[in-house]
Design a protein around this motif. Sequence first.
Motif, PDB file in Angstrom:
ATOM      1  N   HIS A  85       5.808 -70.311 -75.485  1.00  0.00           N
ATOM      2  CA  HIS A  85       6.687 -69.133 -75.488  1.00  0.00           C
ATOM      3  C   HIS A  85       7.148 -68.826 -76.913  1.00  0.00           C
ATOM      4  O   HIS A  85       8.285 -68.416 -77.138  1.00  0.00           O
ATOM      5  N   ASN A  86       6.255 -69.002 -77.866  1.00  0.00           N
ATOM      6  CA  ASN A  86       6.632 -68.858 -79.271  1.00  0.00           C
ATOM      7  C   ASN A  86       6.293 -67.472 -79.805  1.00  0.00           C
ATOM      8  O   ASN A  86       6.039 -66.533 -79.054  1.00  0.00           O
ATOM      9  N   MET A  87       6.287 -67.340 -81.134  1.00  0.00           N
ATOM     10  CA  MET A  87       6.035 -66.048 -81.761  1.00  0.00           C
ATOM     11  C   MET A  87       4.656 -65.507 -81.415  1.00  0.00           C
ATOM     12  O   MET A  87       4.480 -64.300 -81.196  1.00  0.00           O
ATOM     13  N   GLU A  88       3.673 -66.380 -81.354  1.00  0.00           N
ATOM     14  CA  GLU A  88       2.321 -65.937 -80.997  1.00  0.00           C
ATOM     15  C   GLU A  88       2.312 -65.304 -79.608  1.00  0.00           C
ATOM     16  O   GLU A  88       1.671 -64.274 -79.377  1.00  0.00           O
ATOM     17  N   HIS A  89       3.038 -65.928 -78.684  1.00  0.00           N
ATOM     18  CA  HIS A  89       3.088 -65.410 -77.316  1.00  0.00           C
ATOM     19  C   HIS A  89       3.758 -64.047 -77.266  1.00  0.00           C
ATOM     20  O   HIS A  89       3.216 -63.095 -76.684  1.00  0.00           O
ATOM     21  N   VAL A  90       4.949 -63.924 -77.842  1.00  0.00           N
ATOM     22  CA  VAL A  90       5.660 -62.649 -77.743  1.00  0.00           C
ATOM     23  C   VAL A  90       4.912 -61.538 -78.466  1.00  0.00           C
ATOM     24  O   VAL A  90       4.891 -60.384 -78.016  1.00  0.00           O
ATOM     25  N   THR A  91       4.240 -61.864 -79.561  1.00  0.00           N
ATOM     26  CA  THR A  91       3.444 -60.862 -80.270  1.00  0.00           C
ATOM     27  C   THR A  91       2.309 -60.360 -79.382  1.00  0.00           C
ATOM     28  O   THR A  91       2.027 -59.148 -79.334  1.00  0.00           O
ATOM     29  N   ARG A  92       1.673 -61.266 -78.662  1.00  0.00           N
ATOM     30  CA  ARG A  92       0.595 -60.860 -77.760  1.00  0.00           C
ATOM     31  C   ARG A  92       1.123 -59.983 -76.633  1.00  0.00           C
ATOM     32  O   ARG A  92       0.495 -58.979 -76.267  1.00  0.00           O
ATOM     33  N   VAL A  93       2.287 -60.337 -76.081  1.00  0.00           N
ATOM     34  CA  VAL A  93       2.872 -59.540 -75.004  1.00  0.00           C
ATOM     35  C   VAL A  93       3.227 -58.140 -75.504  1.00  0.00           C
ATOM     36  O   VAL A  93       3.036 -57.140 -74.797  1.00  0.00           O
ATOM     37  N   ILE A  94       3.722 -58.054 -76.733  1.00  0.00           N
ATOM     38  CA  ILE A  94       4.033 -56.745 -77.312  1.00  0.00           C
ATOM     39  C   ILE A  94       2.770 -55.903 -77.432  1.00  0.00           C
ATOM     40  O   ILE A  94       2.730 -54.734 -77.021  1.00  0.00           O
ATOM     41  N   ARG A  95       1.729 -56.477 -77.989  1.00  0.00           N
ATOM     42  CA  ARG A  95       0.483 -55.720 -78.163  1.00  0.00           C
ATOM     43  C   ARG A  95      -0.083 -55.273 -76.816  1.00  0.00           C
ATOM     44  O   ARG A  95      -0.518 -54.130 -76.661  1.00  0.00           O
ATOM     45  N   SER A  96      -0.079 -56.162 -75.840  1.00  0.00           N
ATOM     46  CA  SER A  96      -0.601 -55.807 -74.525  1.00  0.00           C
ATOM     47  C   SER A  96       0.249 -54.733 -73.862  1.00  0.00           C
ATOM     48  O   SER A  96      -0.276 -53.822 -73.205  1.00  0.00           O
ATOM     49  N   SER A  97       1.557 -54.811 -74.036  1.00  0.00           N
ATOM     50  CA  SER A  97       2.443 -53.789 -73.475  1.00  0.00           C
ATOM     51  C   SER A  97       2.144 -52.419 -74.066  1.00  0.00           C
ATOM     52  O   SER A  97       2.105 -51.408 -73.348  1.00  0.00           O
ATOM     53  N   LEU A  98       1.918 -52.375 -75.368  1.00  0.00           N
ATOM     54  CA  LEU A  98       1.645 -51.090 -76.008  1.00  0.00           C
ATOM     55  C   LEU A  98       0.296 -50.529 -75.578  1.00  0.00           C
ATOM     56  O   LEU A  98       0.123 -49.308 -75.487  1.00  0.00           O
ATOM     57  N   GLU A  99      -0.659 -51.388 -75.307  1.00  0.00           N
ATOM     58  CA  GLU A  99      -1.943 -50.911 -74.778  1.00  0.00           C
ATOM     59  C   GLU A  99      -1.749 -50.287 -73.399  1.00  0.00           C
ATOM     60  O   GLU A  99      -2.353 -49.256 -73.080  1.00  0.00           O
ATOM     61  N   LEU A 100      -0.883 -50.897 -72.581  1.00  0.00           N
ATOM     62  CA  LEU A 100      -0.633 -50.360 -71.247  1.00  0.00           C
ATOM     63  C   LEU A 100       0.177 -49.077 -71.298  1.00  0.00           C
ATOM     64  O   LEU A 100       0.072 -48.235 -70.395  1.00  0.00           O
ATOM     65  N   VAL A 101       0.991 -48.900 -72.333  1.00  0.00           N
ATOM     66  CA  VAL A 101       1.720 -47.644 -72.506  1.00  0.00           C
ATOM     67  C   VAL A 101       0.741 -46.475 -72.588  1.00  0.00           C
ATOM     68  O   VAL A 101       0.968 -45.401 -72.018  1.00  0.00           O
ATOM     69  N   ARG A 102      -0.359 -46.693 -73.275  1.00  0.00           N
ATOM     70  CA  ARG A 102      -1.331 -45.613 -73.461  1.00  0.00           C
ATOM     71  C   ARG A 102      -1.971 -45.177 -72.142  1.00  0.00           C
ATOM     72  O   ARG A 102      -2.378 -44.032 -71.992  1.00  0.00           O
TER      73      ARG A 102
END
Length: 228
Positions: free
Chosen positions: A45-62
């Motif tokens: 649940h570290n920085m790598e994880h949250v960064t990946r969740v952010i990127r995936s969330s933004l892809e789903l926004v599109r």
Amino acid sequence: MQTKDRLFHYNPPTMNYQSSTPSLDLVEFIETQILPRYAAFDRAHNMEHVTRVIRSSLELVRTTGADVNMAYTIAAYHDLGMIGHRADHHLRGGKILATDARLKKWFSPEQIKIMKEAVEDHRASASRAPRSIYGKIVAEADRDIDTETVVRRTVQFGLSNYPEMDKEGHWKRFKEHMDNKYSKDGYIRLWIPNSPNAKKLNDLRDLIAQPDRLRETFERIFAEENTT
């Protein structure tokens, strides 16, 4: 974070809710005040994880047409509740978001309520569907079901939280978790139809259904992660 390490790069500073990237001043706030907190959490649940969740969330926004600023903020806050027990981290995280008065600069009270509920709804073991598209986005983004990633994060969590266990203990915990969560009878649910996770989940279930292959994968990744 230094500028060169930013998740986003901007051209003109003018942003709106139809933009594919969140507002610059919101990113400044999140990257300096929120994301550094993840350095205190376990490797799953570290920085790598949250960064990946952010990127995936933004892809789903599109693909969903959701508000990019809301989806970005939800993803950034979604695991802040890991400062306490994991079992209720989603509820704690929702409270952290809802009581952060700094967010009033960007969001209305109604938007903050929706974002709070989305953080509460992101947990994979939830028995009901998320209450909004924002909960579905962060729940889906949090479920990166790439087989290698799932196995590694599960091993990492075990090593961080159960250091007293020997390898066999870790294997039993690992296998039980994989069966309970990801197998065909597991509790994980996907909330966005035809998302990239659907095929990945089938691939992971194929691995779980083959105990020898699953053990081989565990052994390899356990040896890589257990370096202390």
